[in-house]
Write a protein that holds these residues in place. Structure first.
Motif, PDB file in Angstrom:
ATOM      1  N   ALA A  89       9.722   4.481  -0.987  1.00  0.00           N
ATOM      2  CA  ALA A  89       8.871   5.655  -1.178  1.00  0.00           C
ATOM      3  C   ALA A  89       9.511   6.737  -2.032  1.00  0.00           C
ATOM      4  O   ALA A  89       8.805   7.548  -2.651  1.00  0.00           O
ATOM      5  CB  ALA A  89       8.478   6.231   0.189  1.00  0.00           C
ATOM      6  N   ILE A  90      10.828   6.764  -2.089  1.00  0.00           N
ATOM      7  CA  ILE A  90      11.505   7.796  -2.877  1.00  0.00           C
ATOM      8  C   ILE A  90      11.144   7.701  -4.358  1.00  0.00           C
ATOM      9  O   ILE A  90      11.139   8.697  -5.084  1.00  0.00           O
ATOM     10  CB  ILE A  90      13.031   7.697  -2.681  1.00  0.00           C
ATOM     11  CG1 ILE A  90      13.721   8.974  -3.157  1.00  0.00           C
ATOM     12  CG2 ILE A  90      13.593   6.477  -3.386  1.00  0.00           C
ATOM     13  CD1 ILE A  90      15.197   9.010  -2.820  1.00  0.00           C
ATOM     14  N   LEU A  91      10.801   6.486  -4.817  1.00  0.00           N
ATOM     15  CA  LEU A  91      10.423   6.312  -6.221  1.00  0.00           C
ATOM     16  C   LEU A  91       9.154   7.085  -6.548  1.00  0.00           C
ATOM     17  O   LEU A  91       9.018   7.661  -7.628  1.00  0.00           O
ATOM     18  CB  LEU A  91      10.223   4.827  -6.529  1.00  0.00           C
ATOM     19  CG  LEU A  91      11.420   3.905  -6.274  1.00  0.00           C
ATOM     20  CD1 LEU A  91      11.051   2.464  -6.598  1.00  0.00           C
ATOM     21  CD2 LEU A  91      12.618   4.343  -7.091  1.00  0.00           C
ATOM     22  N   ILE A  92       8.220   7.096  -5.633  1.00  0.00           N
ATOM     23  CA  ILE A  92       6.940   7.768  -5.867  1.00  0.00           C
ATOM     24  C   ILE A  92       7.123   9.280  -5.843  1.00  0.00           C
ATOM     25  O   ILE A  92       6.647   9.996  -6.728  1.00  0.00           O
ATOM     26  CB  ILE A  92       5.913   7.319  -4.813  1.00  0.00           C
ATOM     27  CG1 ILE A  92       5.636   5.821  -4.976  1.00  0.00           C
ATOM     28  CG2 ILE A  92       4.624   8.121  -4.913  1.00  0.00           C
ATOM     29  CD1 ILE A  92       4.958   5.183  -3.806  1.00  0.00           C
ATOM     30  N   PRO A 115      10.907  24.862  -2.483  1.00  0.00           N
ATOM     31  CA  PRO A 115      10.356  26.134  -1.975  1.00  0.00           C
ATOM     32  C   PRO A 115       8.863  26.316  -2.253  1.00  0.00           C
ATOM     33  O   PRO A 115       8.170  26.978  -1.476  1.00  0.00           O
ATOM     34  CB  PRO A 115      11.184  27.188  -2.725  1.00  0.00           C
ATOM     35  CG  PRO A 115      12.485  26.509  -3.011  1.00  0.00           C
ATOM     36  CD  PRO A 115      12.138  25.078  -3.286  1.00  0.00           C
ATOM     37  N   ASN A 116       8.358  25.713  -3.337  1.00  0.00           N
ATOM     38  CA  ASN A 116       6.939  25.861  -3.686  1.00  0.00           C
ATOM     39  C   ASN A 116       6.061  24.729  -3.195  1.00  0.00           C
ATOM     40  O   ASN A 116       4.840  24.883  -3.102  1.00  0.00           O
ATOM     41  CB  ASN A 116       6.765  25.953  -5.210  1.00  0.00           C
ATOM     42  CG  ASN A 116       7.505  27.116  -5.823  1.00  0.00           C
ATOM     43  OD1 ASN A 116       7.892  27.049  -6.983  1.00  0.00           O
ATOM     44  ND2 ASN A 116       7.729  28.185  -5.057  1.00  0.00           N
ATOM     45  N   LEU A 117       6.664  23.568  -2.938  1.00  0.00           N
ATOM     46  CA  LEU A 117       5.851  22.384  -2.665  1.00  0.00           C
ATOM     47  C   LEU A 117       6.648  21.374  -1.850  1.00  0.00           C
ATOM     48  O   LEU A 117       7.838  21.156  -2.093  1.00  0.00           O
ATOM     49  CB  LEU A 117       5.413  21.748  -3.990  1.00  0.00           C
ATOM     50  CG  LEU A 117       4.248  20.768  -3.953  1.00  0.00           C
ATOM     51  CD1 LEU A 117       2.963  21.498  -3.571  1.00  0.00           C
ATOM     52  CD2 LEU A 117       4.075  20.097  -5.315  1.00  0.00           C
ATOM     53  N   VAL A 118       5.968  20.757  -0.889  1.00  0.00           N
ATOM     54  CA  VAL A 118       6.563  19.688  -0.088  1.00  0.00           C
ATOM     55  C   VAL A 118       5.709  18.442  -0.278  1.00  0.00           C
ATOM     56  O   VAL A 118       4.481  18.493  -0.130  1.00  0.00           O
ATOM     57  CB  VAL A 118       6.632  20.068   1.400  1.00  0.00           C
ATOM     58  CG1 VAL A 118       7.157  18.902   2.227  1.00  0.00           C
ATOM     59  CG2 VAL A 118       7.513  21.297   1.597  1.00  0.00           C
ATOM     60  N   ALA A 119       6.343  17.334  -0.630  1.00  0.00           N
ATOM     61  CA  ALA A 119       5.603  16.100  -0.890  1.00  0.00           C
ATOM     62  C   ALA A 119       6.247  14.940  -0.154  1.00  0.00           C
ATOM     63  O   ALA A 119       7.473  14.885   0.002  1.00  0.00           O
ATOM     64  CB  ALA A 119       5.569  15.808  -2.391  1.00  0.00           C
ATOM     65  N   GLY A 120       5.414  14.020   0.288  1.00  0.00           N
ATOM     66  CA  GLY A 120       5.926  12.858   1.000  1.00  0.00           C
ATOM     67  C   GLY A 120       5.120  11.618   0.671  1.00  0.00           C
ATOM     68  O   GLY A 120       3.944  11.697   0.305  1.00  0.00           O
ATOM     69  N   ALA A 121       5.771  10.467   0.791  1.00  0.00           N
ATOM     70  CA  ALA A 121       5.102   9.195   0.526  1.00  0.00           C
ATOM     71  C   ALA A 121       5.482   8.178   1.587  1.00  0.00           C
ATOM     72  O   ALA A 121       6.587   8.217   2.144  1.00  0.00           O
ATOM     73  CB  ALA A 121       5.461   8.676  -0.862  1.00  0.00           C
ATOM     74  N   GLU A 176       0.834  -1.206   0.000  1.00  0.00           N
ATOM     75  CA  GLU A 176       0.000   0.000   0.000  1.00  0.00           C
ATOM     76  C   GLU A 176       0.868   1.256   0.000  1.00  0.00           C
ATOM     77  O   GLU A 176       2.052   1.215   0.341  1.00  0.00           O
ATOM     78  CB  GLU A 176      -0.964   0.019   1.182  1.00  0.00           C
ATOM     79  CG  GLU A 176      -2.325  -0.557   0.850  1.00  0.00           C
ATOM     80  CD  GLU A 176      -2.962   0.060  -0.378  1.00  0.00           C
ATOM     81  OE1 GLU A 176      -2.612   1.195  -0.759  1.00  0.00           O
ATOM     82  OE2 GLU A 176      -3.821  -0.600  -0.975  1.00  0.00           O
ATOM     83  N   VAL A 177       0.230   2.356  -0.362  1.00  0.00           N
ATOM     84  CA  VAL A 177       0.936   3.617  -0.538  1.00  0.00           C
ATOM     85  C   VAL A 177       0.072   4.762  -0.029  1.00  0.00           C
ATOM     86  O   VAL A 177      -1.156   4.732  -0.153  1.00  0.00           O
ATOM     87  CB  VAL A 177       1.267   3.863  -2.027  1.00  0.00           C
ATOM     88  CG1 VAL A 177       1.870   5.251  -2.229  1.00  0.00           C
ATOM     89  CG2 VAL A 177       2.215   2.801  -2.553  1.00  0.00           C
ATOM     90  N   GLY A 178       0.722   5.759   0.538  1.00  0.00           N
ATOM     91  CA  GLY A 178       0.078   7.030   0.847  1.00  0.00           C
ATOM     92  C   GLY A 178       0.937   8.154   0.305  1.00  0.00           C
ATOM     93  O   GLY A 178       2.170   8.066   0.338  1.00  0.00           O
ATOM     94  N   PHE A 179       0.311   9.204  -0.209  1.00  0.00           N
ATOM     95  CA  PHE A 179       1.066  10.329  -0.773  1.00  0.00           C
ATOM     96  C   PHE A 179       0.292  11.616  -0.529  1.00  0.00           C
ATOM     97  O   PHE A 179      -0.930  11.667  -0.695  1.00  0.00           O
ATOM     98  CB  PHE A 179       1.267  10.148  -2.282  1.00  0.00           C
ATOM     99  CG  PHE A 179       1.968  11.321  -2.939  1.00  0.00           C
ATOM    100  CD1 PHE A 179       3.335  11.326  -3.079  1.00  0.00           C
ATOM    101  CD2 PHE A 179       1.244  12.428  -3.380  1.00  0.00           C
ATOM    102  CE1 PHE A 179       3.990  12.407  -3.659  1.00  0.00           C
ATOM    103  CE2 PHE A 179       1.878  13.516  -3.955  1.00  0.00           C
ATOM    104  CZ  PHE A 179       3.257  13.507  -4.098  1.00  0.00           C
ATOM    105  N   VAL A 180       1.011  12.674  -0.163  1.00  0.00           N
ATOM    106  CA  VAL A 180       0.378  13.981   0.018  1.00  0.00           C
ATOM    107  C   VAL A 180       1.391  15.071  -0.311  1.00  0.00           C
ATOM    108  O   VAL A 180       2.594  14.903  -0.087  1.00  0.00           O
ATOM    109  CB  VAL A 180      -0.167  14.155   1.457  1.00  0.00           C
ATOM    110  CG1 VAL A 180       0.965  14.195   2.478  1.00  0.00           C
ATOM    111  CG2 VAL A 180      -1.056  15.387   1.563  1.00  0.00           C
ATOM    112  N   ALA A 181       0.894  16.162  -0.892  1.00  0.00           N
ATOM    113  CA  ALA A 181       1.740  17.319  -1.219  1.00  0.00           C
ATOM    114  C   ALA A 181       1.085  18.577  -0.674  1.00  0.00           C
ATOM    115  O   ALA A 181      -0.124  18.771  -0.826  1.00  0.00           O
ATOM    116  CB  ALA A 181       1.938  17.432  -2.734  1.00  0.00           C
ATOM    117  N   ILE A 182       1.883  19.445  -0.042  1.00  0.00           N
ATOM    118  CA  ILE A 182       1.389  20.651   0.606  1.00  0.00           C
ATOM    119  C   ILE A 182       2.207  21.850   0.134  1.00  0.00           C
ATOM    120  O   ILE A 182       3.439  21.765   0.021  1.00  0.00           O
ATOM    121  CB  ILE A 182       1.473  20.530   2.143  1.00  0.00           C
ATOM    122  CG1 ILE A 182       0.548  19.407   2.643  1.00  0.00           C
ATOM    123  CG2 ILE A 182       1.112  21.846   2.831  1.00  0.00           C
ATOM    124  CD1 ILE A 182       0.627  19.164   4.137  1.00  0.00           C
TER     125      ILE A 182
END
Length: 787
Positions: free
Chosen positions: A690-693, A661-667, A419-425
């Motif tokens: 997770a780095i692949l995603i 600087p514009n976006l932070v994303a994590g998986a 399973e995977v979770g991903f979010v960008a803020i």
């Protein structure tokens, strides 16, 4: 003297007075009846929906969620419904509707007197007929509680009054449009658009004569004439509608005969009630909007509000594609590492690898070594419960499940599904721009962004090093890379954090301790800074909901947290120490497009800007020469980025968070059941989870210019010296427990990839022997190579 002779009395004279009395009584009764009727009508007029209510009701539509760039995410509706304008409805539907339900629709003012009287006469003779016009039917559908559906004159009178009012307020086309959008069909389906998709799998505009006649025919009784449950009745009713269309000149005699001979050709297409683009995010936004609506007295199911969320549909698309593509590749890694089957090499060499069919014995190697775990999972199946309920013993029920190959195969695949979770803020505003809660919402509706709490591993370390910077410890402060033993207090227990690569005995700077994710260095930094300071910083940055245990091992990410909290905290670092609470909704507009509410993040200072700048620079090193280099080498992300990898105990979870600087994303990548883990160290080596995603996502975002490739973080005020030669940590060993040590003594070589021992000798011989060979295969497949 009376000169006139006396006239004989009239023979009616005797009746004159009684007749006068009767006349007055009749007149009085008639007046009373008229007065009562006037009062009754007055009451009905008051009870019937007002003009204002009619105006609101016609446009009464579910509120909708939209992305920041105007794409629809979903609707607030109790039923399966999708509203469409009249020009999006097949003309055959309109023709069939008017011909069957209200042939003088264009001529009357809401009530068809001729049809009403005819219906009364027929009903009086025992032939029940309905006299309602389309407008009257709409009145019932719009106001089911106010008008009701009982067969009574009282209900009929209110219906007529409401219909007359509707015709005063709206045009005929507006009435048709509202009717077709609000008419109920079976299976909780409301409106012609969703009916067309449910019964025929096409939009309403594409309905042909037969399909239109079938759906219009259902309106006489959606359950009785349901074409799925009662095809014979539905066919007869459809042909009645076709006959009516012929009578009104819509169909020629030849066309009528041709169509009437055709079968129904109906197939139920269950319509998903989820919001396809971003179901997990939409669920979070719905809850937020519902709380707001309750507080401000709005009805999300009727007021037609437009809830403008923060999501960017383009970034969401990039995130979804990255999760699906890389998730599939990672699943192949999992299948291979568990020995699901061997990999055949037809021509020899890593570039010639191709995956073989694995249907024979899926996940054999892994499950043979975890037989007790498989038995535990088997006891959770419905089949086991059914067997036990039938009176079988525990042993017999378990044997019945484990000998059913279909059940076992399904169980193994479900439990070992990655399973995977991903979010960008967006760090500047705290706005959530992309959110993928699982690889497939239909397969797994659990939200791995906002709900799942998992150990963050080394992605927690920046909070330790940030607390050190805030305490005045500089990036070049050195610590000895030697074995560490930390007392846990009473009982003489100690904690011995270790690294996969062991200790070097060399001095390592604070900066390189983070870049190379050294557990021994991190533990020493935590000892100097203190657990409480670390927790306080993590809370201030955004880890506000999950429990953080105040123990030394917290430094290595042993307390479970959500991905949303972690990415939010990294966004605070990226915003130079200013925290913005995550924002899901930007604005709410009314049905006329007027903004009735606007929202923004609450902000607070979490850490000093100077410390944040240095921490960012240290995390730059992670992607330049540390555990996150594949962001640049594999995905070509050349922008100014900083981030951190994380892999937890026994390779259970894989994390990666990247700051721009514009976006932070994590998986996050892992398994729902923490007892199911990756077996080999390939999984824990920096760039293999997770780095692949995240890398795939950022590559697409930069290519499509959704983030500014030229944006930069402020430079460090204390540039680092030449890179140290510290060994690279795998972020694997967060504690040193006896069982871990025993496993390490017996583990396969670090680079080995296990092969299914049940595979043929040829397959075993041709299988990749090292993670490097497997990586070559995955690179080939990622580039569209041979499968």
């Amino acid at each position: 003297m009376n000169d006139h002779p006396t006239q004989p009395p009239s023979r009616f004279a005797a009746w004159r007075t009684p007749l006068k009395r009767i006349g007055w009584v009749t007149l009085g009764v008639a007046g009373a009846v008229a007065a009562s009727l006037a009062v009754y009508i007055g009451v009905l007029v008051k009870q019937a929906p007002s003009v204002g209510e009619l105006k609101d009701a016609r446009v009464a539509q579910p509120s909708k969620l939209v992305t920041a760039d105007g794409q629809t995410l979903g609707f607030f509706q109790r039923d399966k419904q999708e509203r469409v304008t009249l020009d999006k409805v097949s003309p055959f539907v309109i023709q069939a509707l008017i011909a069957t339900e209200d042939r003088r629709f264009r001529d009357h003012r809401g009530v068809d007197i001729r049809r009403t009287l005819s219906a009364v006469l027929h009903t009086a003779t025992g032939d029940m007929q309905g006299g309602s016009t389309i407008t009257q039917q709409l009145a019932r559908n719009m106001f089911p509680e106010e008008i009701g559906r009982a067969r009574s004159l009282h209900r009929k009178a209110k219906e007529m009054i409401t219909a007359l009012r509707i015709e005063r307020v709206y045009t005929k086309d507006q009435i048709l449009e509202s009717y077709l959008n609000n008419v109920p069909f079976f299976y909780n389906v409301v409106g012609i658009e969703m009916a067309a998709r449910t019964y025929y799998g096409v939009p309403a505009i594409e309905l042909n004569e037969l399909q239109s006649a079938t759906l219009v025919g259902m309106l006489k009784g959606t359950q009785y004439y349901n074409p799925v449950r009662h095809p014979e009745r539905a066919l007869q009713r459809r042909n009645v509608v076709l006959s009516q269309m012929h009578k009104r000149g819509v169909l020629t005699p030849v066309k009528l005969r041709e169509l009437s001979a055709q079968p129904l050709k109906v197939r139920l297409n269950e319509q998903p009630v989820v919001d396809a683009a971003a179901p997990h995010f939409a669920s979070r936004a719905r809850k937020w909007a519902a709380d707001w609506a309750d507080t401000h007295d709005y009805d999300l199911y009727a007021d037609g509000l437009v809830i403008e969320t923060t999501l960017d549909s383009r970034l969401q698309t990039a995130a979804t594609r990255a999760v699906q593509a890389q998730g599939q590749l990672l699943q192949k890694v999992a299948d291979t590492e568990w020995g699901q089957a061997a990999l055949r090499v037809p021509g020899g060499g890593a570039a010639s690898y191709t995956l073989v069919d694995r249907k024979a014995e899926p996940f054999g190697h892994f499950w043979r070594q975890n037989a007790s775990l498989l038995q535990t999972f088997a006891r959770d199946t419905p089949e086991f419960k059914k067997a036990r309920d039938s009176g079988q013993s525990d042993a017999d029920a378990l044997e019945a499940v484990l000998t059913d190959t279909d059940v076992v195969s399904r169980l193994k695949r479900a439990r070992s599904r990655l399973e995977v979770g991903f979010v960008a803020i967006e760090p500047l505003s705290g706005e959530v721009k992309a959110w993928v809660g699982s690889r497939d919402f239909e397969a797994d509706q659990y939200d791995h962004v906002g709900q799942a709490e998992r150990q963050p591993g080394s992605t927690f370390k920046p909070f330790v090093y940030g607390a050190a910077l805030e305490s005045g410890i500089g990036p070049e402060r050195t610590y000895m890379d030697t074995p560490v033993e930390i007392s846990l207090g009473a009982g003489g227990q100690t904690w011995k954090p270790t690294d996969m690569t062991g200790t070097s005995g060399l001095p390592i700077t604070l900066r390189d301790g983070l870049i190379y994710s050294k557990n021994t260095i991190t533990a020493q930094v935590m000892q100097e800074v203190g657990v409480n300071r670390t927790i306080s910083l993590a809370r201030a940055l955004g880890v506000t909901e999950s429990k953080l245990d105040p123990v030394p091992s917290l430094a290595l990410g042993t307390s479970p947290v959500t991905l949303l909290e972690m990415v939010s905290a990294y966004a605070s670092i990226a915003q130079l120490g200013t925290r913005h609470t995550p924002v899901y909704v930007k604005r709410i507009l009314d049905r006329e497009g007027r903004v009735i509410a606007s929202f923004g993040a609450e902000s607070s200072r979490a850490m000093s800007a100077d410390s944040a700048v240095e921490l960012i620079d240290m995390l730059r090193g992670v992607v330049q020469r540390g555990t996150g280099t594949q962001v640049k080498s594999r995905f070509g992300v050349s922008a100014d980025v900083a981030g951190k990898t994380g892999t937890t105990q026994n390779n259970t979870d894989g994390w990666f968070i990247l700051m721009h600087p514009n976006l932070v994303a994590g998986a996050w990548v892992g398994f729902n059941d923490t007892r199911v883990t990756m077996r080999s160290n390939y999984w824990g080596q920096g760039g293999h989870n997770a780095i692949l995603i995240v890398g795939d996502f950022f590559r697409a975002a930069l290519k499509e210019k959704l983030v500014d490739a030229k944006a930069t973080f402020p430079p460090s005020r204390r540039p680092p010296p030449l890179p140290a030669s510290a060994p690279l940590s795998d972020d694997v060993w967060s504690t040193d427990r006896p069982e871990d040590s025993a496993w390490r003594e017996q583990r396969e070589p670090i680079n080995a990839v296990p092969v299914d021992e049940s595979a043929s000798a040829e397959d075993r011989a041709n299988a990749p022997k090292t993670s490097a060979e497997l990586d070559a295969l995955l690179n080939l497949e990622a580039a569209g190579g041979r499968r």
